[in-house]
Design a protein around this motif. Structure first.
Motif, mmCIF file in Angstrom:
data_model
loop_
_atom_site.group_PDB
_atom_site.id
_atom_site.type_symbol
_atom_site.label_atom_id
_atom_site.label_comp_id
_atom_site.label_asym_id
_atom_site.label_seq_id
_atom_site.Cartn_x
_atom_site.Cartn_y
_atom_site.Cartn_z
ATOM 1 N N LEU A 73 -50.099 5.175 23.812
ATOM 2 C CA LEU A 73 -51.185 4.200 23.844
ATOM 3 C C LEU A 73 -51.851 4.151 25.220
ATOM 4 C CD1 LEU A 73 -49.494 1.308 21.814
ATOM 5 C CD2 LEU A 73 -51.377 2.768 21.061
ATOM 6 N N SER A 74 -51.033 4.209 26.278
ATOM 7 C CA SER A 74 -51.593 4.125 27.629
ATOM 8 C C SER A 74 -52.409 5.371 27.980
ATOM 9 C CB SER A 74 -50.477 3.924 28.651
ATOM 10 O OG SER A 74 -49.575 5.017 28.649
ATOM 11 N N THR A 75 -51.967 6.556 27.528
ATOM 12 C CA THR A 75 -52.749 7.761 27.820
ATOM 13 C C THR A 75 -54.036 7.791 27.003
ATOM 14 O OG1 THR A 75 -51.530 9.056 26.145
ATOM 15 C CG2 THR A 75 -50.697 9.095 28.410
ATOM 16 N N GLN A 76 -54.014 7.224 25.800
ATOM 17 C CA GLN A 76 -55.241 7.134 25.018
ATOM 18 C C GLN A 76 -56.256 6.223 25.712
ATOM 19 O OE1 GLN A 76 -54.413 5.982 20.993
ATOM 20 N NE2 GLN A 76 -53.214 7.807 20.530
ATOM 21 N N VAL A 77 -55.773 5.125 26.267
ATOM 22 C CA VAL A 77 -56.661 4.237 27.023
ATOM 23 C C VAL A 77 -57.268 4.990 28.204
ATOM 24 C CG1 VAL A 77 -56.766 2.155 28.444
ATOM 25 C CG2 VAL A 77 -55.423 2.151 26.339
ATOM 26 N N TYR A 78 -56.443 5.751 28.910
ATOM 27 C CA TYR A 78 -56.922 6.529 30.057
ATOM 28 C C TYR A 78 -57.971 7.557 29.635
ATOM 29 C CZ TYR A 78 -56.881 9.964 33.831
ATOM 30 O OH TYR A 78 -57.264 10.838 34.817
ATOM 31 N N ASN A 79 -57.695 8.290 28.580
ATOM 32 C CA ASN A 79 -58.623 9.328 28.128
ATOM 33 C C ASN A 79 -59.978 8.750 27.736
ATOM 34 O OD1 ASN A 79 -56.663 11.314 28.480
ATOM 35 N ND2 ASN A 79 -55.943 11.192 26.375
ATOM 36 N N PHE A 80 -59.945 7.664 26.988
ATOM 37 C CA PHE A 80 -61.206 7.071 26.519
ATOM 38 C C PHE A 80 -62.003 6.454 27.668
ATOM 39 C CE2 PHE A 80 -59.025 6.570 22.208
ATOM 40 C CZ PHE A 80 -59.668 7.681 21.684
ATOM 41 N N THR A 81 -61.304 5.792 28.599
ATOM 42 C CA THR A 81 -62.029 5.138 29.703
ATOM 43 C C THR A 81 -62.617 6.152 30.674
ATOM 44 O OG1 THR A 81 -59.907 4.880 30.866
ATOM 45 C CG2 THR A 81 -60.721 2.987 29.616
ATOM 46 N N THR A 82 -61.917 7.269 30.918
ATOM 47 C CA THR A 82 -62.474 8.291 31.808
ATOM 48 C C THR A 82 -63.714 8.951 31.217
ATOM 49 O OG1 THR A 82 -60.896 9.893 30.871
ATOM 50 C CG2 THR A 82 -60.301 8.822 32.960
ATOM 51 N N GLU A 83 -63.814 8.938 29.910
ATOM 52 C CA GLU A 83 -64.988 9.499 29.236
ATOM 53 C C GLU A 83 -66.049 8.442 28.966
ATOM 54 O OE1 GLU A 83 -63.447 11.285 25.733
ATOM 55 O OE2 GLU A 83 -62.287 12.806 26.800
ATOM 56 N N GLY A 84 -65.791 7.209 29.390
ATOM 57 C CA GLY A 84 -66.768 6.148 29.208
ATOM 58 C C GLY A 84 -66.832 5.606 27.796
ATOM 59 N N TRP B 252 -65.665 3.070 26.004
ATOM 60 C CA TRP B 252 -64.983 1.789 26.144
ATOM 61 C C TRP B 252 -64.621 1.180 24.792
ATOM 62 C CZ3 TRP B 252 -63.648 1.517 30.976
ATOM 63 C CH2 TRP B 252 -64.469 2.111 31.940
ATOM 64 N N GLU B 253 -65.474 1.365 23.795
ATOM 65 C CA GLU B 253 -65.172 0.797 22.479
ATOM 66 C C GLU B 253 -63.921 1.424 21.879
ATOM 67 O OE1 GLU B 253 -67.985 2.178 23.331
ATOM 68 O OE2 GLU B 253 -69.517 0.593 23.358
ATOM 69 N N LEU B 254 -63.795 2.761 22.036
ATOM 70 C CA LEU B 254 -62.612 3.441 21.513
ATOM 71 C C LEU B 254 -61.358 3.077 22.301
ATOM 72 C CD1 LEU B 254 -64.092 7.002 20.784
ATOM 73 C CD2 LEU B 254 -63.617 5.166 19.151
ATOM 74 N N ALA B 255 -61.526 2.816 23.598
ATOM 75 C CA ALA B 255 -60.374 2.433 24.428
ATOM 76 C C ALA B 255 -59.849 1.055 24.063
ATOM 77 C CB ALA B 255 -60.761 2.479 25.902
ATOM 78 N N ALA B 256 -60.700 0.242 23.432
ATOM 79 C CA ALA B 256 -60.283 -1.118 23.095
ATOM 80 C C ALA B 256 -59.172 -1.131 22.049
ATOM 81 C CB ALA B 256 -61.485 -1.919 22.589
ATOM 82 N N ASN B 257 -59.194 -0.176 21.120
ATOM 83 C CA ASN B 257 -58.198 -0.173 20.038
ATOM 84 C C ASN B 257 -56.772 0.031 20.550
ATOM 85 O OD1 ASN B 257 -60.150 -0.616 18.058
ATOM 86 N ND2 ASN B 257 -60.580 1.564 17.848
ATOM 87 N N PRO B 258 -56.471 1.132 21.290
ATOM 88 C CA PRO B 258 -55.097 1.277 21.804
ATOM 89 C C PRO B 258 -54.719 0.187 22.790
ATOM 90 C CG PRO B 258 -56.522 2.972 22.725
ATOM 91 C CD PRO B 258 -57.298 2.305 21.631
ATOM 92 N N SER B 259 -55.708 -0.338 23.538
ATOM 93 C CA SER B 259 -55.418 -1.432 24.470
ATOM 94 C C SER B 259 -54.964 -2.669 23.718
ATOM 95 C CB SER B 259 -56.659 -1.763 25.313
ATOM 96 O OG SER B 259 -57.083 -0.654 26.058
ATOM 97 N N LEU B 260 -55.659 -2.978 22.638
ATOM 98 C CA LEU B 260 -55.318 -4.151 21.842
ATOM 99 C C LEU B 260 -53.951 -3.987 21.181
ATOM 100 C CD1 LEU B 260 -56.295 -6.884 20.837
ATOM 101 C CD2 LEU B 260 -57.375 -5.729 18.901
ATOM 102 N N VAL B 261 -53.675 -2.783 20.678
ATOM 103 C CA VAL B 261 -52.363 -2.522 20.066
ATOM 104 C C VAL B 261 -51.254 -2.690 21.103
ATOM 105 C CG1 VAL B 261 -50.907 -0.772 18.980
ATOM 106 C CG2 VAL B 261 -53.287 -0.997 18.282
ATOM 107 N N LEU B 262 -51.498 -2.200 22.314
ATOM 108 C CA LEU B 262 -50.506 -2.314 23.387
ATOM 109 C C LEU B 262 -50.241 -3.775 23.728
ATOM 110 C CD1 LEU B 262 -48.777 -0.667 25.363
ATOM 111 C CD2 LEU B 262 -50.720 -0.655 26.941
ATOM 112 N N VAL B 263 -51.302 -4.567 23.779
ATOM 113 C CA VAL B 263 -51.148 -5.998 24.074
ATOM 114 C C VAL B 263 -50.381 -6.702 22.956
ATOM 115 C CG1 VAL B 263 -52.391 -8.172 24.338
ATOM 116 C CG2 VAL B 263 -53.196 -6.132 25.535
#
Length: 231
Positions: free
Chosen positions: A134-145, A147-158
Motif C-alpha cells: 500500500l505504501s509503495t502504491q501511494v509513492y508511485n501514484f504521488t510521484t506521477e502526480g 493524486w486521486e489514485l493515490a487516495a485509494n491505497p492511502s485510505l485503505v492504509l488508514v
C-alpha cells in the motif's frame, strides 16, 4: 536463547537494538553495501527475503521491548512453584508464563504489523520486481502526480491501521500512574524524559501507551537503551 545472549553480552545487546533508531533507508543501503562488498552479490537477488531481513532489523527493538517488559513482570516465585509440580516444558510454560506474555505478544504483533505496512523507503529499495504494498502504491501514484489514485491505497492504509489500533485498545487494561522513576539517565534531565514520554503521575493510561512513549524517547537520539517497567 536470544534473550539470554542479549543479557550476557552488552555489545551484542546494544547493537541488536539500534534498528528502530536508524531510518529504514540507512538499513537497506547498509545491507546492500555489506553483501556487495563482502560477498559480491546484490541483496535483491534474494527476493522478498532481503526485505524481510531489513524489516526484522528495523523493528526487532519493538518486539524485544514488549517481551522484555513482560518477562520482568512475571513473579520470580513462579519458577519455584512450577518446579515443585514437576511439569514438562509446555505445560509449565502454559500455566506459569503464557498468561503474562499473551497480551504483549498481541500488542507487539499489531504494532509491528502497522509499522511494516507504513515502511516505505526500505520497501522501495529492496522489494522484488513487481512487488507492491500500500505504501509503495501511494509513492508511485504521488510521484506521477496521480493524486486521486493515490487516495485509494492511502485510505485503505488508514482504515487498516485504525482497525488494528482499535483492536489493541479494546484489549488494553487501564493503569493509573502512581509514581514515575527514571533510572540510568546521564544525558538529560528527568523532567525532559518524563515530558517526552508523556507519562505523568496521576495519569490513567493503557499498555498501548508504553510503545508510543518508547518511540518518542528514541526520537530524542540521546539513549542507547530505553525500557519501561511497571508494577
Amino acid at each position: 536463547m536470544g534473550y539470554k545472549l542479549a543479557v550476557s553480552s552488552s555489545l551484542i545487546y546494544q547493537f541488536s537494538l539500534i534498528g528502530y533508531a536508524v531510518p529504514g533507508t540507512v538499513i537497506a543501503v547498509g545491507l546492500m553495501l555489506v553483501l556487495d562488498s563482502f560477498f559480491g552479490v546484490s541483496i535483491t537477488l534474494f527476493g522478498i527475503t532481503g526485505l524481510i531481513v531489513c524489516l526484522v532489523i528495523r523493528f526487532l527493538p519493538i518486539g524485544y521491548r514488549y517481551f522484555s517488559t513482560a518477562l520482568d513482570q512475571i513473579p520470580k516465585n513462579n519458577t519455584h512453584v512450577l518446579a515443585l509440580h514437576n511439569l514438562k516444558a509446555w505445560p509449565a510454560f502454559k500455566s506459569g508464563y503464557l498468561g503474562f506474555l499473551k497480551k504483549p505478544f498481541m500488542f507487539g504483533f499489531l504494532f509491528i504489523t502497522i509499522e511494516c505496512m507504513k515502511e516505505q523507503p526500505a520497501t522501495i529499495l529492496l522489494r522484488p520486481s513487481g512487488f507492491e504494498t500500500l505504501s509503495t502504491q501511494v509513492y508511485n501514484f504521488t510521484t506521477e502526480g496521480q493524486w486521486e489514485l493515490a487516495a485509494n491505497p492511502s485510505l485503505v492504509l488508514v482504515i487498516i491501521s485504525t482497525l488494528l489500533f482499535s483492536l489493541s485498545f479494546s484489549q488494553n487494561e487501564e493503569i493509573k500512574i502512581a509514581k514515575v522513576e527514571v533510572e540510568g539517565n546521564e544525558v538529560t534531565s528527568k523532567k525532559t524524559i518524563i515530558f517526552t514520554a508523556g507519562l505523568r503521575e496521576g495519569q490513567t493510561i493503557t499498555t498501548a501507551d508504553f510503545p508510543r512513549a518508547i518511540k518518542r524517547l528514541w526520537q530524542l537520539n540521546l539513549f542507547q537503551d530505553v525500557q519501561i517497567h511497571f508494577n
